[in-house]
Design a protein around this motif. Structure first.
Motif, PDB file in Angstrom:
ATOM      1  N   TRP A  48     109.695  34.555 136.257  1.00  0.00           N
ATOM      2  CA  TRP A  48     109.401  33.932 137.564  1.00  0.00           C
ATOM      3  C   TRP A  48     108.702  35.327 138.113  1.00  0.00           C
ATOM      4  CZ3 TRP A  48     109.339  29.126 139.010  1.00  0.00           C
ATOM      5  CH2 TRP A  48     109.825  28.198 138.304  1.00  0.00           C
ATOM      6  N   ASP A  49     107.677  34.931 139.078  1.00  0.00           N
ATOM      7  CA  ASP A  49     106.901  36.177 139.712  1.00  0.00           C
ATOM      8  C   ASP A  49     107.620  36.455 141.299  1.00  0.00           C
ATOM      9  OD1 ASP A  49     105.024  36.496 137.647  1.00  0.00           O
ATOM     10  OD2 ASP A  49     104.442  34.567 138.008  1.00  0.00           O
ATOM     11  N   GLY A  83     107.445  26.144 141.532  1.00  0.00           N
ATOM     12  CA  GLY A  83     106.192  25.731 141.094  1.00  0.00           C
ATOM     13  C   GLY A  83     105.413  26.662 140.748  1.00  0.00           C
ATOM     14  N   SER A  84     104.120  26.603 140.301  1.00  0.00           N
ATOM     15  CA  SER A  84     102.962  27.697 140.204  1.00  0.00           C
ATOM     16  C   SER A  84     101.871  27.512 140.975  1.00  0.00           C
ATOM     17  CB  SER A  84     102.815  27.257 138.735  1.00  0.00           C
ATOM     18  OG  SER A  84     103.730  27.148 137.772  1.00  0.00           O
ATOM     19  N   ARG A  93     104.021  32.108 139.183  1.00  0.00           N
ATOM     20  CA  ARG A  93     105.309  31.241 139.333  1.00  0.00           C
ATOM     21  C   ARG A  93     106.178  31.401 140.398  1.00  0.00           C
ATOM     22  NH1 ARG A  93     108.798  30.380 134.319  1.00  0.00           N
ATOM     23  NH2 ARG A  93     108.832  28.237 134.665  1.00  0.00           N
ATOM     24  N   VAL A  94     106.565  30.575 141.343  1.00  0.00           N
ATOM     25  CA  VAL A  94     107.376  30.760 142.558  1.00  0.00           C
ATOM     26  C   VAL A  94     108.475  29.953 142.557  1.00  0.00           C
ATOM     27  CG1 VAL A  94     107.094  30.686 145.116  1.00  0.00           C
ATOM     28  CG2 VAL A  94     105.070  31.519 143.876  1.00  0.00           C
ATOM     29  N   ARG A 116     120.198  35.567 139.425  1.00  0.00           N
ATOM     30  CA  ARG A 116     121.187  35.281 138.698  1.00  0.00           C
ATOM     31  C   ARG A 116     120.392  33.833 137.978  1.00  0.00           C
ATOM     32  NH1 ARG A 116     125.513  31.701 139.562  1.00  0.00           N
ATOM     33  NH2 ARG A 116     125.287  32.247 141.613  1.00  0.00           N
ATOM     34  N   HIS A 117     119.746  33.247 138.482  1.00  0.00           N
ATOM     35  CA  HIS A 117     119.015  32.028 138.192  1.00  0.00           C
ATOM     36  C   HIS A 117     117.369  32.395 137.490  1.00  0.00           C
ATOM     37  CE1 HIS A 117     122.080  29.004 138.605  1.00  0.00           C
ATOM     38  NE2 HIS A 117     122.462  29.490 139.797  1.00  0.00           N
ATOM     39  N   TYR A 118     116.921  33.228 138.398  1.00  0.00           N
ATOM     40  CA  TYR A 118     115.381  33.251 138.099  1.00  0.00           C
ATOM     41  C   TYR A 118     114.833  34.676 137.862  1.00  0.00           C
ATOM     42  CZ  TYR A 118     115.533  28.361 139.296  1.00  0.00           C
ATOM     43  OH  TYR A 118     115.508  27.114 139.096  1.00  0.00           O
TER      44      TYR A 118
END
Length: 301
Positions: A48-49, A83-84, A93-94, A116-118
């Protein structure tokens, strides 16, 4: 005893399986190693960016709409919007989330949930703030900040004398370079039209500047906090209640071996931190900030 370290085979169609040739030769056979079967949640996903933290519902709605994000509920029960977004150079990826409440501590909790998640490569704080510069921070303008001054640390002397001890932190160099490139391409100030339909014909300015951050909701033009911030750094253009937590969280996580994400603050001015402070321009400020964040994505990633 002769030790043989292999079998030489010449010719076609030969097959060897668990064979031993020679006196006292042995075979150690075992089942072939099986590759682990991963559950869908364990399969490695692309990185994820950008992770976005918002505070108000209007802010999350603006980011969701601008970047075309969709709601997703994690098994932990937390909600994120993902989303992207495609730029000329990449697909970014946001993921966005909303903190539980205003303030530094809640913002740091939201950042921890994102990590923690992304584990995004860049953190962004996007939403509304109060302007304290009459020319650059009028209502509807957007302040893009890679510098934060946290103003809460202070010493109280006898007689009630208060001496503030500001903490000034700057975002990592790659983020600063990205913001510089944005303004080099779009001008300083950059110009945008109002992203709220009611203000679509109005033009607003986007400035780079410093954010003053603490725990106070400032609604007094003569506030000592305003005076302190403008005296501390003449380029403090706006105030909020979360950017100090963002910069502190980044600082404390910089000790890890892994790459620490960069960070940026994008604040649409919703009021002038004076007696006229209210909620009337939250929608305009939040949508203008989300629009500028979308413009910055191509520079940040």
């Amino acid at each position: 005893m002769t030790i043989n370290r292999g079998i030489i085979s010449r010719g076609d169609g030969n097959s060897f399986s668990n064979n031993a040739i020679g006196e006292r030769a042995q075979v150690s056979a075992g089942a072939p190693a099986e590759e682990p079967i991963l559950r869908p949640s364990e399969k490695e996903e692309p990185a994820w960016d950008i992770g976005v933290v918002t505070i108000l519902s209007e802010e999350l709605q603006a980011v969701r709409d601008e970047l075309k994000l969709e709601r997703h509920k994690e098994s932990s029960g937390l909600y994120f919007y993902r989303g992207s977004y495609t730029t000329p150079d990449a697909t970014v990826r946001v993921v966005a989330t909303q903190s539980q409440s205003q303030g530094q501590r809640s913002a740091m909790g939201a950042l921890e949930n994102l990590r923690r998640h992304y584990n995004p490569r860049v953190w962004a704080l996007a939403g509304v703030g109060g302007g304290i510069h009459d020319e650059h921070a009028r209502v509807g303008n957007v302040i893009v900040s890679t510098d934060v001054v946290y103003y809460e640390n202070r010493k109280i002397n006898g007689g009630g004398e208060v001496r503030r001890r500001g903490e000034h932190r700057q975002a990592p160099a790659p983020v600063v370079h990205a913001v510089n490139a944005y303004f080099a391409d779009n001008g300083t100030p950059a110009s945008i039209y109002g992203q709220d339909p009611s203000y679509a014909s109005e033009s607003y300015a986007v400035y780079p500047g410093v954010i003053g951050s603490g725990e106070a909701v400032i609604a007094d033009r003569e506030s000592d906090i305003r005076q302190y911030l403008t005296g501390y750094h003449e380029k403090v253009l706006a105030v909020d209640m979360e950017a100090g937590g963002l910069s502190q969280y980044w600082q404390e996580n910089s000790v890890h071996g892994a790459v620490n994400p960069g960070w940026i603050v994008v604040r649409g001015v919703s009021d002038n931190a004076d007696e006229q402070k209210g909620h009337g321009y939250h929608g305009l400020a939040a949508r203008n900030a989300a629009y500028v964040l979308r413009q910055l994505v191509a520079y940040l990633c």
